[in-house]
Write a protein that holds these residues in place. Structure first.
Motif: not given
Length: 511
Positions: A238-240, A247-248, A252, A470-471, A475, A479
């Protein structure tokens, strides 16, 4: 490449223009010009969705992902999210598209939030789509430029390739404008059906030649890919900041698809070419499975390219700042193989396939959006013939704009896939949020929803500008849409007292 290859390429481009002209006589109303009179079969719509979604970005960029140092199959996690997103769209959005005689998806916002929301969403789509498709066109021009320098001695320099790319862009822009202008969305869909067959045949042909020219064939390439960890599919970290994680990709990718396929007129226009929601949903779901298989195919091509060029054996591979060493960018790996190593005939077929993937025109969707969502509210009560004429003029205008965007992006060294999807994520997230607000609550007034969209748009630009490291872009749609929903609900008590005119009826198409 030889003159036989050039004849194949020229024949394809000429054929596309002729196909567009063939549909000219049928384009008598805006309904036919922008929705094909809702008479196009579901299987053709499914093929059109696949061709629209994958385009040259898939053909060129996805093999580069697997070829790059540290590249692997984790991109498929995003494709899994695409399928989940399609399921949501089929049940949440598609039934609403067929309530009334819609020509664009943004007309739904008229009854729920009023004209301003409709016009803002349409404007964001027009801006985003022109930028994204300008980048798509550039990819194809790069290949065409490579073909040119292969035929003309002494032009294989940075300056020679750049001049050839400019000329290629002008040619491609002209072809795209011509067949869309004359044939409308009907020509676009049937051209895309042809495109899908051509570029799948081209990809399989390139894969066959690659497998025949690497040690051990496809099994040998897979063994080499396994040695360099290129066959890894899942990453549960889990690294944005990581672009391709489970997950992304799934979460996403689901929201990205909901935005691009659920609220973007480029895709929704295809559904509106069918006559009922069940056929539109079937076409969309079928396209998701085909796209997933395509991604596997193009990632395998990337592994075969890695086995063919064997960059790991060259000095500087491990220390180079460019992960696609010895190539300057991931989008130049596959074109190099196509133009230099494919046999006569196949080379022309694959280049034609790349052109096929590039000429999935968005001009009809853009022109239809401007006419229905931006022009009609300002110039109501004109004849349908007047709106049809305006739409055709707009196709010419936006064709020139997309070509100009491609010219401006010529010197970009980053992956076009990343650029296109980043732009889509930035813009489509706020628009998706507006649609979700309309579907979730009938009590949120227009002003609160627009305030949420405005805050989201500003926040997304700030996130991209200051927080891009960082993102990851995967995502962005989640967001962006979440900000709209949160702000709209918080602002609801502030704007609700403005009165009944600021609220929309409970019979809204989104409600």
């Amino acid at each position: 490449m030889t003159w036989i290859d050039l004849i194949i390429i020229a024949g394809y481009l000429g054929g596309i223009c002729m196909l567009g002209v063939m549909f000219t006589r049928r384009q008598k109303t805006t309904r036919h010009y922008f929705t094909g009179d809702r008479s196009i079969p579901a299987w053709a719509v499914a093929a059109s969705i696949v061709a629209t979604e994958t385009s040259t970005v898939t053909f060129i960029s996805v093999p580069g992902i697997a070829f790059a140092r540290g590249g692997n199959f984790t991109f498929l996690q995003l494709a899994m999210g695409y399928i989940v997103g399609r399921i949501v769209i089929t049940f949440l959005f598609i039934p609403r598209y067929f309530r009334g005689e819609l020509q664009t998806v943004y007309q739904l916002l008229q009854t729920r939030f009023g004209t301003p929301a409709r016009m803002v969403s349409a404007s964001l789509f027009v801006v985003m789509r022109n930028i994204a498709d300008g980048i798509r066109m550039l990819l194809t021009a790069i290949v065409l430029a490579a073909v040119y320098v292969a035929f003309v001695p002494g032009h294989d320099t940075d300056g020679g390739r750049e001049i050839a790319t400019v000329v290629a862009l002008l040619l491609l822009g002209a072809v795209m404008i011509l067949f869309t202008y004359f044939g409308g969305i009907e020509a676009v869909v049937w051209v895309e059906v042809l495109q899908l067959g051509i570029y799948l045949a081209g990809a399989i042909a390139a894969m066959w030649v690659l497998a025949a020219n690497v040690s051990g064939g496809l099994p040998g390439a897979i063994d080499l890919g396994d040695r360099f960890a290129k066959l890894t599919v899942f990453d549960f970290s889990f690294d944005l900041a990581k672009t391709y994680t489970f997950w992304s990709g799934v979460v996403g990718g689901c929201f990205l698809t909901m935005s691009t396929h659920g609220t973007d007129q480029y895709m929704v226009q295809r559904y509106l070419c069918t006559d009922r929601p069940s056929r539109a949903g079937a076409a969309l779901l079928a396209s998701g499975l085909i796209v997933f298989v395509q991604f596997v195919l193009f990632l395998l091509i990337g592994v075969l390219l890695f086995a063919f060029y064997r960059p790991f054996e060259q000095a500087g591979y491990a220390t180079s700042a460019v992960t696609t060493f010895p190539f300057a960018s991931p989008d130049r790996v596959f074109p190099d193989f196509i133009t230099k190593h494919l046999p006569t005939g196949l080379s022309g077929l694959v280049v034609a396939a790349i052109f096929a993937a590039a000429l999935s025109s968005s001009l009809s969707a853009i022109a239809g959006t401007v006419v229905n969502d931006l022009y009609k509210p300002l110039k109501p009560a004109r004849t349908d013939g007047h709106y049809l004429t305006v739409g055709k003029v707009l196709i010419l205008v936006f064709g020139v704009i997309q070509t100009a965007v491609a010219l401006a992006a010529i010197r970009s060294a980053s992956s076009a896939l990343s650029n296109v999807l980043t732009v889509a994520g930035l813009v489509n997230g706020p628009v998706l949020g507006l649609f979700l607000v309309g579907a979730m609550s009938k009590r949120i007034p227009q002003s609160a929803a627009i305030a949420g969209m405005a805050v989201s748009a500003v926040a997304m630009v700030g996130l991209w500008w200051f927080g891009g490291k960082w993102v990851a872009w995967t995502w962005y749609p989640l967001i962006g849409s979440a900000i709209v929903i949160i702000v709209a609900f918080i602002a609801m008590p502030v704007f609700s007292p403005l009165g009944r005119d600021d609220r929309r009826g409970s019979d809204s198409a989104l409600g």
